[in-house]
Design an enzyme around this catalytic site. Sequence first.
Site, PDB file in Angstrom:
ATOM      1  CE  LYS A  94     -17.848  -9.859  -8.338  1.00 40.08           C
ATOM      2  NZ  LYS A  94     -17.432 -10.752  -7.220  1.00 40.08           N
ATOM      3  CD  GLN A 115     -10.956  -6.844  -6.342  1.00 37.44           C
ATOM      4  OE1 GLN A 115     -10.202  -7.483  -5.617  1.00 37.44           O
ATOM      5  NE2 GLN A 115     -11.257  -7.231  -7.563  1.00 37.44           N
ATOM      6  CE  LYS A 118      -7.462  -6.663  -8.920  1.00 35.29           C
ATOM      7  NZ  LYS A 118      -7.394  -8.026  -8.324  1.00 35.29           N
ATOM      8  CE  LYS A 130      -9.391 -10.244  -2.272  1.00 37.68           C
ATOM      9  NZ  LYS A 130      -9.111 -10.316  -3.719  1.00 37.68           N
ATOM     10  N   GLY A 169     -14.153 -15.728  -4.967  1.00 39.68           N
ATOM     11  CA  GLY A 169     -13.031 -16.462  -4.382  1.00 39.68           C
ATOM     12  C   GLY A 169     -11.733 -15.667  -4.380  1.00 39.68           C
ATOM     13  CG  ASP A 170      -7.941 -13.671  -3.075  1.00 38.66           C
ATOM     14  OD1 ASP A 170      -7.788 -12.994  -4.096  1.00 38.66           O
ATOM     15  OD2 ASP A 170      -7.032 -13.803  -2.230  1.00 38.66           O
ATOM     16  CB  THR A 213      -7.406 -14.713 -12.511  1.00 43.87           C
ATOM     17  OG1 THR A 213      -8.706 -14.545 -11.955  1.00 43.87           O
ATOM     18  CG2 THR A 213      -6.451 -13.706 -11.919  1.00 43.87           C
ATOM     19  CG  ASN A 244      -8.306 -20.039 -10.310  1.00 43.68           C
ATOM     20  OD1 ASN A 244      -8.069 -18.920 -10.739  1.00 43.68           O
ATOM     21  ND2 ASN A 244      -9.255 -20.807 -10.810  1.00 43.68           N
ATOM     22  CB  SER A 383     -16.498 -11.717 -11.006  1.00 40.47           C
ATOM     23  OG  SER A 383     -15.906 -12.818 -10.366  1.00 40.47           O
TER      24      SER A 383
HETATM   25  P1  NDP Z   1      -5.266 -20.497  -4.646  1.00 40.69           P
HETATM   26  O1  NDP Z   1      -5.702 -20.686  -3.250  1.00 40.69           O
HETATM   27  O2  NDP Z   1      -5.933 -21.255  -5.733  1.00 40.69           O
HETATM   28  O3  NDP Z   1      -3.707 -20.739  -4.758  1.00 40.69           O
HETATM   29  C1  NDP Z   1      -2.800 -20.005  -4.013  1.00 40.69           C
HETATM   30  C2  NDP Z   1      -1.406 -20.471  -4.334  1.00 40.69           C
HETATM   31  O4  NDP Z   1      -0.466 -19.563  -3.773  1.00 40.69           O
HETATM   32  C3  NDP Z   1      -1.075 -21.827  -3.718  1.00 40.69           C
HETATM   33  O5  NDP Z   1      -0.153 -22.480  -4.526  1.00 40.69           O
HETATM   34  C4  NDP Z   1      -0.480 -21.423  -2.386  1.00 40.69           C
HETATM   35  O6  NDP Z   1       0.388 -22.382  -1.817  1.00 40.69           O
HETATM   36  C5  NDP Z   1       0.309 -20.197  -2.764  1.00 40.69           C
HETATM   37  N1  NDP Z   1       0.434 -19.324  -1.608  1.00 40.69           N
HETATM   38  C6  NDP Z   1      -0.563 -18.753  -0.909  1.00 40.69           C
HETATM   39  N2  NDP Z   1      -0.082 -18.043   0.114  1.00 40.69           N
HETATM   40  C7  NDP Z   1       1.258 -18.200   0.054  1.00 40.69           C
HETATM   41  C8  NDP Z   1       2.318 -17.703   0.840  1.00 40.69           C
HETATM   42  N3  NDP Z   1       2.095 -16.928   1.906  1.00 40.69           N
HETATM   43  N4  NDP Z   1       3.576 -18.024   0.459  1.00 40.69           N
HETATM   44  C9  NDP Z   1       3.809 -18.825  -0.607  1.00 40.69           C
HETATM   45  N5  NDP Z   1       2.837 -19.331  -1.397  1.00 40.69           N
HETATM   46  C10 NDP Z   1       1.595 -19.019  -1.054  1.00 40.69           C
HETATM   47  O7  NDP Z   1      -5.396 -18.915  -4.895  1.00 40.69           O
HETATM   48  P2  NDP Z   1      -5.488 -18.125  -6.282  1.00 40.69           P
HETATM   49  O8  NDP Z   1      -4.706 -18.820  -7.329  1.00 40.69           O
HETATM   50  O9  NDP Z   1      -6.910 -17.822  -6.511  1.00 40.69           O
HETATM   51  O10 NDP Z   1      -4.786 -16.750  -5.881  1.00 40.69           O
HETATM   52  C11 NDP Z   1      -3.394 -16.510  -6.085  1.00 40.69           C
HETATM   53  C12 NDP Z   1      -3.140 -15.010  -6.128  1.00 40.69           C
HETATM   54  O11 NDP Z   1      -3.895 -14.430  -7.187  1.00 40.69           O
HETATM   55  C13 NDP Z   1      -3.544 -14.231  -4.869  1.00 40.69           C
HETATM   56  O12 NDP Z   1      -2.637 -13.160  -4.699  1.00 40.69           O
HETATM   57  C14 NDP Z   1      -4.916 -13.674  -5.228  1.00 40.69           C
HETATM   58  O13 NDP Z   1      -5.224 -12.519  -4.485  1.00 40.69           O
HETATM   59  C15 NDP Z   1      -4.693 -13.347  -6.696  1.00 40.69           C
HETATM   60  N6  NDP Z   1      -5.890 -13.221  -7.514  1.00 40.69           N
HETATM   61  C16 NDP Z   1      -6.800 -14.236  -7.598  1.00 40.69           C
HETATM   62  C17 NDP Z   1      -7.900 -14.104  -8.409  1.00 40.69           C
HETATM   63  C18 NDP Z   1      -8.861 -15.215  -8.626  1.00 40.69           C
HETATM   64  O14 NDP Z   1      -9.755 -15.042  -9.467  1.00 40.69           O
HETATM   65  N7  NDP Z   1      -8.743 -16.339  -7.952  1.00 40.69           N
HETATM   66  C19 NDP Z   1      -8.171 -12.839  -9.134  1.00 40.69           C
HETATM   67  C20 NDP Z   1      -7.105 -11.870  -9.041  1.00 40.69           C
HETATM   68  C21 NDP Z   1      -6.029 -12.067  -8.235  1.00 40.69           C
HETATM   69  P3  NDP Z   1      -0.076 -23.201  -0.511  1.00 40.69           P
HETATM   70  O15 NDP Z   1      -1.029 -24.239  -1.030  1.00 40.69           O
HETATM   71  O16 NDP Z   1       1.163 -23.756   0.060  1.00 40.69           O
HETATM   72  O17 NDP Z   1      -0.738 -22.214   0.405  1.00 40.69           O
HETATM   73  O1  2IT Z   2      -8.356 -10.177  -6.520  1.00 40.98           O
HETATM   74  C1  2IT Z   2      -9.336 -10.387  -7.260  1.00 40.98           C
HETATM   75  O2  2IT Z   2      -9.589  -9.652  -8.223  1.00 40.98           O
HETATM   76  C2  2IT Z   2     -10.168 -11.564  -6.994  1.00 40.98           C
HETATM   77  N1  2IT Z   2      -9.848 -12.332  -6.093  1.00 40.98           N
HETATM   78  C3  2IT Z   2     -11.412 -11.811  -7.805  1.00 40.98           C
HETATM   79  C4  2IT Z   2     -12.531 -10.971  -7.302  1.00 40.98           C
HETATM   80  C5  2IT Z   2     -13.884 -11.259  -7.908  1.00 40.98           C
HETATM   81  O3  2IT Z   2     -14.828 -10.636  -7.405  1.00 40.98           O
HETATM   82  O4  2IT Z   2     -14.006 -12.049  -8.843  1.00 40.98           O
END
Ligand code: NDP
Ligand code: 2IT
Length: 452
Positions: A94, A115, A118, A130, A169-170, A213, A244, A383
């Site tokens: 997952k 993961q 986690k 992943k 998603g991520d 998250t 997100n 999830s």
């Molecule tokens: P989104 O795609 O919704 O948003 C990502 C954000 O981070 C954007 O603002 C993006 O800016 C910025 N970003 C991405 N890459 C870079 C970079 N190299 N340098 C600077 N800014 C960057 O993703 P999420 O909000 O879902 O994910 C954000 C983080 O949270 C990640 O590390 C992800 O692995 C982690 N995460 C997400 C989960 C989820 O449920 N979605 C769960 C657990 C962890 P820009 O638009 O300019 O790229």
């Molecule tokens: O990093 C993470 O935990 C996620 N992007 C969410 C993974 C999931 O299966 O919901």
Amino acid sequence: MAVSDHVDLQGFMDGVKKRNPGENEFHQAVYEVAQYIFDYIKDKEIYHEHQILRRIAEPDRVVSFRVCWEDDNGNVRVQRGYRVQNNNAIGPYKGGLRFHPSVNQSILKFLAFEQTFKNSLTGLPMGGGKGGSDFNPKGKSDNEVMRFCQSFMTELYRHVGVDVDVPAGDIGVGAREIGYMFGQYKRITNQYTGVLTGKGLEYGGSLVRTEATGYGAVYFLEDMLKQAGTAIEGKKAIISGSGNVATHAAEKILHRGGIPLTLSDSEGFIYDPSGITQEKLDWVKELKTIKRGRISEYASQFKGSEFHKGKRPWIVEADLALPCATQNEISTDEAKVMISNGIKAISEGANMPTEQDGIHAFLDAKVLFGPSKAANAGGVAVSGLEITQNLQRLSWTSEDLQKQLKSIMHSIHDQCVEYGKENNENFVDYVKGANLAGFIKVANAMIAYGVV
Ligand code: NDP
Ligand code: 2IT
């Protein structure tokens, strides 16, 4: 079974580096866990005998494949897709899918490794995986994104399944991309199953998954502060990212009476000295998910706020920090600036956002530090609850899911305190706590299975 010669941490890491050349993010993630595990297992022969850490740090499999798609001008484009299935000792693989030009095997192996621990902390039956692609959804039309997602799933479908591996998603993968991929999976297999999470509410998605998250990272922050005898109310928070995780973390900070000051993207950060309100946040959510705009536009929209091009928000003075963008976005030098500015607590919404020496600097300065595998587990936890609802063919209420999310985050906090509290000290090393608690469950399941 022969008793193994015990290698030391250095010897172990030399082996990891030799077997995975150039995969720096993967080395970093393995080291962060191994430094604590080596100490824990030094007098526990069974873990050495079964080579548990060596086995968890070797993914069960890494699938890599070509993804061809046609852009709007009729050009054929070629991307690389991946799924890293790290460990399924405690449940089907997952973990999310990331679409970003930086995606490579090292980044996905680090994320799948993280993961695994986690998912163990959530208490739900989920292994670690992943995947993703170096495809960049930015600037692409909806049709281009759809064609890419369909092509990606045309290969991925062979490797996933509700009892096998359930992606989500991520970065770069949100509701739109999950919809296109779920549609293609259903079309190819003629099966309607919960093979992906983060789905739309109309087709098997779960309430609270979108918020989980970011909200979860703030629940974890709240628990750390409570343990230390304080609270979020009235405190200033610096937040990176504007996707997100960042927007929902900012929202929950507001619910708790805190003051979010910053958001960012890869081009820079915005600083709003008067605080980012719910109204402003709603505008950002629409900007990012519907208009697909840039955070710099915030500064033109809201008077008194500033856009700092090419910079990260860590220079702004605040009490709390929530890195919610990407890995290694807080350098060791930035960590030191934050410490000298009086930061009190960090909750990592992103995965591995702090450099290794930065984490040590925070811990040495006794800053409360919630590591990503604990602090951001709320997303994968909901999830997991989405999977259960799909299996039951039922949808639970928002109240119920909010309650379960909170209770899972409290339980993760409690596990971290149990394993991370130093003897005779009030300070909790949450990094140690999360690594040990996450490891033990997976390790014990692996021992039960023997050598497989
Ligand atoms: P989104 O795609 O919704 O948003 C990502 C954000 O981070 C954007 O603002 C993006 O800016 C910025 N970003 C991405 N890459 C870079 C970079 N190299 N340098 C600077 N800014 C960057 O993703 P999420 O909000 O879902 O994910 C954000 C983080 O949270 C990640 O590390 C992800 O692995 C982690 N995460 C997400 C989960 C989820 O449920 N979605 C769960 C657990 C962890 P820009 O638009 O300019 O790229
Ligand atoms: O990093 C993470 O935990 C996620 N992007 C969410 C993974 C999931 O299966 O919901």
